[in-house]
Design a protein around this motif. Structure first.
Motif, PDB file in Angstrom:
ATOM      1  N   ALA A  87      -3.095   2.568   6.879  1.00  0.00           N
ATOM      2  CA  ALA A  87      -3.815   1.295   6.750  1.00  0.00           C
ATOM      3  C   ALA A  87      -4.508   1.030   8.074  1.00  0.00           C
ATOM      4  N   SER A  96      -3.771  -7.419   3.206  1.00  0.00           N
ATOM      5  CA  SER A  96      -3.974  -5.982   3.036  1.00  0.00           C
ATOM      6  C   SER A  96      -4.327  -5.659   1.599  1.00  0.00           C
ATOM      7  N   GLU A  97      -4.884  -4.472   1.432  1.00  0.00           N
ATOM      8  CA  GLU A  97      -5.190  -4.010   0.086  1.00  0.00           C
ATOM      9  C   GLU A  97      -3.911  -3.557  -0.606  1.00  0.00           C
ATOM     10  N   CYS A  98      -3.914  -3.709  -1.923  1.00  0.00           N
ATOM     11  CA  CYS A  98      -2.858  -3.117  -2.729  1.00  0.00           C
ATOM     12  C   CYS A  98      -3.379  -1.756  -3.192  1.00  0.00           C
ATOM     13  N   LYS A  99      -2.612  -1.078  -4.013  1.00  0.00           N
ATOM     14  CA  LYS A  99      -2.990   0.252  -4.498  1.00  0.00           C
ATOM     15  C   LYS A  99      -4.348   0.261  -5.197  1.00  0.00           C
ATOM     16  N   TYR A 129      -6.176   2.386   3.412  1.00  0.00           N
ATOM     17  CA  TYR A 129      -6.199   0.982   2.978  1.00  0.00           C
ATOM     18  C   TYR A 129      -6.696   0.075   4.095  1.00  0.00           C
ATOM     19  N   PHE A 152       0.812  -1.215   0.000  1.00  0.00           N
ATOM     20  CA  PHE A 152       0.000   0.000   0.000  1.00  0.00           C
ATOM     21  C   PHE A 152       0.852   1.274   0.000  1.00  0.00           C
ATOM     22  N   TYR A 196      -6.749  -3.318   6.282  1.00  0.00           N
ATOM     23  CA  TYR A 196      -5.714  -4.210   6.818  1.00  0.00           C
ATOM     24  C   TYR A 196      -6.396  -5.263   7.673  1.00  0.00           C
ATOM     25  N   LYS A 251      -7.060  -1.277  -4.320  1.00  0.00           N
ATOM     26  CA  LYS A 251      -8.171  -1.328  -3.349  1.00  0.00           C
ATOM     27  C   LYS A 251      -9.320  -2.218  -3.828  1.00  0.00           C
TER      28      LYS A 251
END
Ligand SMILES: [Zn+2]
Length: 442
Positions: free
Chosen positions: A218, A257-260, A243, A131, A245, A262
């Motif tokens: 996050a 977790s989310e990446c860029k 983001y 993220f 988490y 989302k």
């Protein structure tokens, strides 16, 4: 071609589905063997269903292994104090003790060995990188430190990434705001409810988001970030990109977790085997179907869990993400907790749905509570949504019915509504408690 900057560990993050399956099977077999031969707890459970480690020949065979619940771990710990017999690593390898938070009863103790610390540091560094945390960032670590798992994992991972860490924990709200300004944190982690509280205090102190250099954060430890209205409030309130988490003490902190993009939380599948199962039949869900998350620690040494029932609902997508990562995603994050389901007038709903409605009204603050009571005369359950108005003028019968209508649209049933002055509902630095159960139990 994706720029190399996108990934922390390109080979593992973009591994083919076939190769990750192979790696998982190899690790699963090893884990099952260890558990069977080194833990009476697991051996008894396997023997009960007539299962031997060699019966696990494919990833699908994991379905033959009985699911383990938190209640069973708790019982095991009571019967075999202090740690239960699911602690597989020998005592000389123990490094840290981390109990689960115990929001639903006596905490479950888990053990990290040195290798466990190494693994979770590595996967947390990977999620933080995904993220956007980079070397040189100033990380305000507002996850609780100490016994709670996420403060420690982010602390270790931030050091690995070459960041400057402010190890403040989930406390000292005014100091948190001071650090936003000076030295000027560039990234933060916290629970979403605490992030909203910080945003509220920031507004009250007259610090505007463009006065602080923070660019991302996050948020996990409880639901919220996956709710669009909540995410927007955190993003606007702090002037950052937010983001989602996820982690849990029993399996490991900060492991998804989310990446860029989302588009769901990516799991560290080289460390954790992820399944979803039907709540009632416990049969495995097809990809895309919503079910209870069941997780297996593939690399955990201290207290490995095989097929752990998380109580959290999710929907899995095994397709490659646009970001290039191949690890499975829980789309929309955690969709609710099996424990939190409220049954009212024959319909069921989750607190997160109430949150979605409450936070879509600009006349209301971010806080809310769901109060369960018993009707004096009829003895029936009464569900009341307690929300806070920002301006006294909002406290009208007309607004109440508008809120009720919006709640009915989302929940199918109509709860009672109670409006209180902003600041009445207790703010939290840790996990927000949304359900207040005052029903008379027989
Ligand atoms: Zn992605």
């Amino acid at each position: 071609m994706k720029e190399p900057e996108e990934f922390y560990e390109p080979e593992i993050e973009t591994i083919s589905r076939e190769a990750i399956g192979k790696l998982q099977l190899e690790r699963l077999k090893r884990q099952v063997k260890r558990c069977y031969y080194d833990s009476e707890f697991y051996r008894e459970r396997f023997d009960k269903v007539g299962l031997k480690p060699d019966d696990i020949k494919s990833l699908d065979d994991v379905e033959k292994i009985p699911i383990v619940t938190k209640e069973e771990l708790r019982q095991e710990q009571i019967n075999h104090p202090p740690l239960g017999r699911y602690t597989v690593a020998p005592r000389r390898d123990w490094r840290e003790l981390h109990p689960s938070t115990g929001t639903t009863g006596i905490p479950i103790n888990t053990i990290w060995t040195q290798r466990d610390v190494e693994c979770l540091t590595q996967w947390t560094a990977r999620t933080m990188w995904s993220f956007g945390v980079r070397s040189g960032d100033i990380i305000q670590n507002s996850f609780s430190y100490g016994l709670w798992v996420a403060g420690m994992s982010v602390h270790y991972a931030a050091a690995r990434l070459g960041c400057f860490v402010l190890p403040i924990g989930a406390t000292m709200t005014e100091r948190q705001l001071d650090y936003f300004v000076n030295p000027g944190s560039t990234a933060m982690v916290a629970t979403p409810s605490y992030a909203l509280y910080l945003a509220e205090r920031m507004r009250q102190r007259g610090i505007s988001p463009d006065q602080i250099p923070m660019r991302l954060g996050a948020f996990g430890g409880e639901g919220g970030t996956e709710v669009p209205a909540t995410r927007k409030k955190i993003e606007q309130g702090l002037g950052i990109d937010a983001y989602d988490y996820y982690g849990l003490a029993e399996i490991g902190p900060t492991c998804a977790s989310e990446c860029k993009r989302k588009v769901g939380i990516h799991w560290a599948e080289d460390h954790i085997l992820v399944e979803t199962v039907n709540k009632d039949t416990r049969e495995r869900c097809a990809p895309g179907e919503t079910g209870v998350l069941v997780l297996t620690s593939l690399t955990r040494e201290g207290t490995p869990l095989i097929r752990y029932w998380t109580n959290d609902y999710a929907r899995l997508d095994f397709e490659k993400c646009d970001c290039g990562r191949t690890h499975v995603r829980a789309v929309g994050g955690i969709l609710g907790r099996a424990d939190d389901m409220i049954i009212y007038k024959g319909e069921n709903f989750y607190p997160v749905q109430v949150e979605k409605v409450v936070r879509s009204f600009k006349e209301l603050s971010d806080e809310y509570k769901i109060r369960l009571t018993t009707h004096e005369r009829t003895g029936a359950d009464v569900v009341t949504v307690v929300a806070e108005y920002i301006d006294e003028k909002t406290n009208t019968a007309e607004f109440k019915s508008k809120l009720k209508r919006a709640l009915r649209e989302e929940l199918i049933v109509t709860p009672e509504v109670d409006l209180v002055k902003s600041g009445t509902i207790e703010r939290t630095e840790f996990k927000a408690k949304r359900i207040e159960d005052k029903r008379i139990k027989d």
